[in-house]
Enzyme design. Structure first.
Site: not given
Ligand code: NAD
Length: 425
Positions: A71, A95, A107, A191
């Site tokens: 997953k 996780k 992934k 999340t």
């Molecule tokens: P997203 O694409 O919705 O948002 C990412 C955000 O990070 C955006 O606001 C972007 O502008 C910002 N960003 C990217 N690079 C950056 C940088 N260098 N400096 C500052 N800001 C930066 O992604 P998301 O779904 O919110 O995921 C964010 C993190 O959480 C990732 O590490 C992802 O793997 C993790 N995550 C996401 C989920 C989920 O359900 N979406 C679940 C578990 C973990």
């Protein structure tokens, strides 16, 4: 701070090695778990709107499926590498184990900035991704989901492509689909809210009054937005800063932010309309300003490697808790410094497990062909996160170890047990 300066997979392996030493894990079992079981790399040709063909690099990595089908999300990012995908797949194994859901770790990714594609090019890329990998994924094999740069709509296209190729409507092949298209209510906020449920439990244990607390958040995408909303509305605290990645110049927005207002001027990739924010009185600062705020809680919720040997010094003495909404935001070197300072760590694969937990609920609902209300989903999520937090906190208290190590120990033990029960080791 650029994520490419940190090799996330080396970091994932080092974290594992450290805990494997503490657990005295058998050398053969380590060999099994240090590397993914299966890796796929492929090329995805797409006819662009201009008529030319562009070929994109795609990945899918399946780290371990002892507990259940793999997953994990699919990330569309310009600096995606096989090592990032390996790391993220590995973290997914831990996780799912820590959340106690019957799934393993996988992934995927594509090297692309999705904001540079038109809608029809995006759809072709999503369908092309599935055409390359459909034989190796499925509800009982490996179930992808969204991640950075991918959206529920993209998951809808991918599910549709898989259903066409297999000749059967198969919503359970992918989670994070749009509501009404096989998705689950509550997935969007899962999340971010999950992060807040962990923070709430941590604050209870540490006897901190959340309503008197401030937080600073990196990112303003899916996770960060709902972490900000949850911090304000569920914990009654105040969010001082959020940040996002601007294509031209990175900025961090400060001042007791109104998360719902900012959400209204943010695009699907988590980029804030900075002119609209400026007009509303928001101060715009340098990209890493979020890290040096005098707040009680830091929530890195963007990308990996952001709190590292260089940046850890920027963290204010006031910070008591780091809640890792992102995957792999803190390097091992930074962990050492944070341990010295006595900062309480809510490690990524525990803290952000809310997403995969509701993804699991989505798969369960797809299998039943019966859908729950948002309240039912969030109540079940809260229960799962609360139990997961305390299973780790108990060990942390008993052994007086770092929370990340305690979380690894619980997770590794569960995966090793499943491998033993299946006769793999
Ligand atoms: P997203 O694409 O919705 O948002 C990412 C955000 O990070 C955006 O606001 C972007 O502008 C910002 N960003 C990217 N690079 C950056 C940088 N260098 N400096 C500052 N800001 C930066 O992604 P998301 O779904 O919110 O995921 C964010 C993190 O959480 C990732 O590490 C992802 O793997 C993790 N995550 C996401 C989920 C989920 O359900 N979406 C679940 C578990 C973990």
């Amino acid at each position: 701070m650029n994520a490419t300066t940190t090799n996330a997979f080396q970091m994932a392996q080092q974290q594992f090695d450290q805990v494997a030493d503490q657990l005295n894990l058998d050398a053969q079992v380590r060999e099994y778990l240090r590397w993914p079981l299966r890796e796929f790399q492929f090329r995805i040709p797409v006819r662009m709107d201009s008529g030319e063909i562009r070929v994109f690099n795609g990945f899918r990595v399946q780290h371990n499926d002892a507990i259940g089908p793999c997953k994990g999300g699919i990330r569309f990012h310009p600096s995606e590498t096989i090592d990032t995908v390996r790391a993220l797949a590995t973290w997914m194994t831990w996780k799912c184990a820590i959340a106690n859901i019957p799934l393993g770790g996988g992934k995927g990714g594509v090297v692309i900035d999705p904001a540079t594609l038109t809608n029809s090019e995006k759809e072709k890329l999503c369908r092309g991704y599935i055409q390359q990998i459909w034989r190796n994924i499925g509800p009982r094999q490996d179930v992808p989901a969204p991640d950075v740069g991918t959206t529920p709509q993209m998951m809808g296209w991918m599910m549709d492509e898989y259903s066409k190729l297999t000749g059967q409507y198969t919503p359970g092949v992918i989670t994070g689909k749009p509501v009404g298209g096989g998705g689950s209510l509550g997935r969007t906020e899962a999340t971010g809210f999950g992060t807040i449920y962990h923070l709430r439990e941590a604050m209870k244990m540490l006897k901190i009054d959340s309503s008197k607390c401030t937080a600073s958040i990196q990112g303003f995408g899916n996770v960060a937005q709902y972490a900000a909303i949850g911090f304000t509305e569920l914990l009654k605290g105040k969010v001082m800063a959020v940040s996002y990645w601007d294509r031209d110049d990175r900025r961090s927005y400060t001042k007791g932010i109104d998360a719902r207002f900012l959400q209204g001027i943010t695009d699907q990739y988590g980029a804030i309309d900075k002119d609209a924010a400026s007009k509303a009185g928001y101060v715009i600062e340098d990209d890493m300003a979020w890290l040096s705020k005098d707040v009680d809680v830091l929530i890195p919720a963007a990308i990996e490697g952001q709190i590292n040997a260089e940046t850890v010094e920027m963290i204010s003495e006031k910070v008591r808790i780091i809640a890792e909404g992102a995957n792999g935001p803190t390097t091992l070197e930074a962990d050492e410094e944070l341990k010295k300072r006595g900062v309480f760590m809510l490690p990524d694969f525990l803290c952000n497990a809310g997403g995969v937990t509701v993804s699991y609920f989505e798969g369960v609902q797809n299998d039943m062909n019966y859908y729950w209300s948002r309240d039912e989903v969030l109540t079940r999520l809260d229960e799962k996160m609360t139990v997961a937090f305390h299973s780790v906190y108990e060990l942390y208290e008993k052994e007086k170890i770092f929370m990340r190590d305690a979380a690894y120990m619980v997770a590794i033990n569960r995966v090793v047990k499943a491998m033993q029960l299946r006769g793999w080791i």
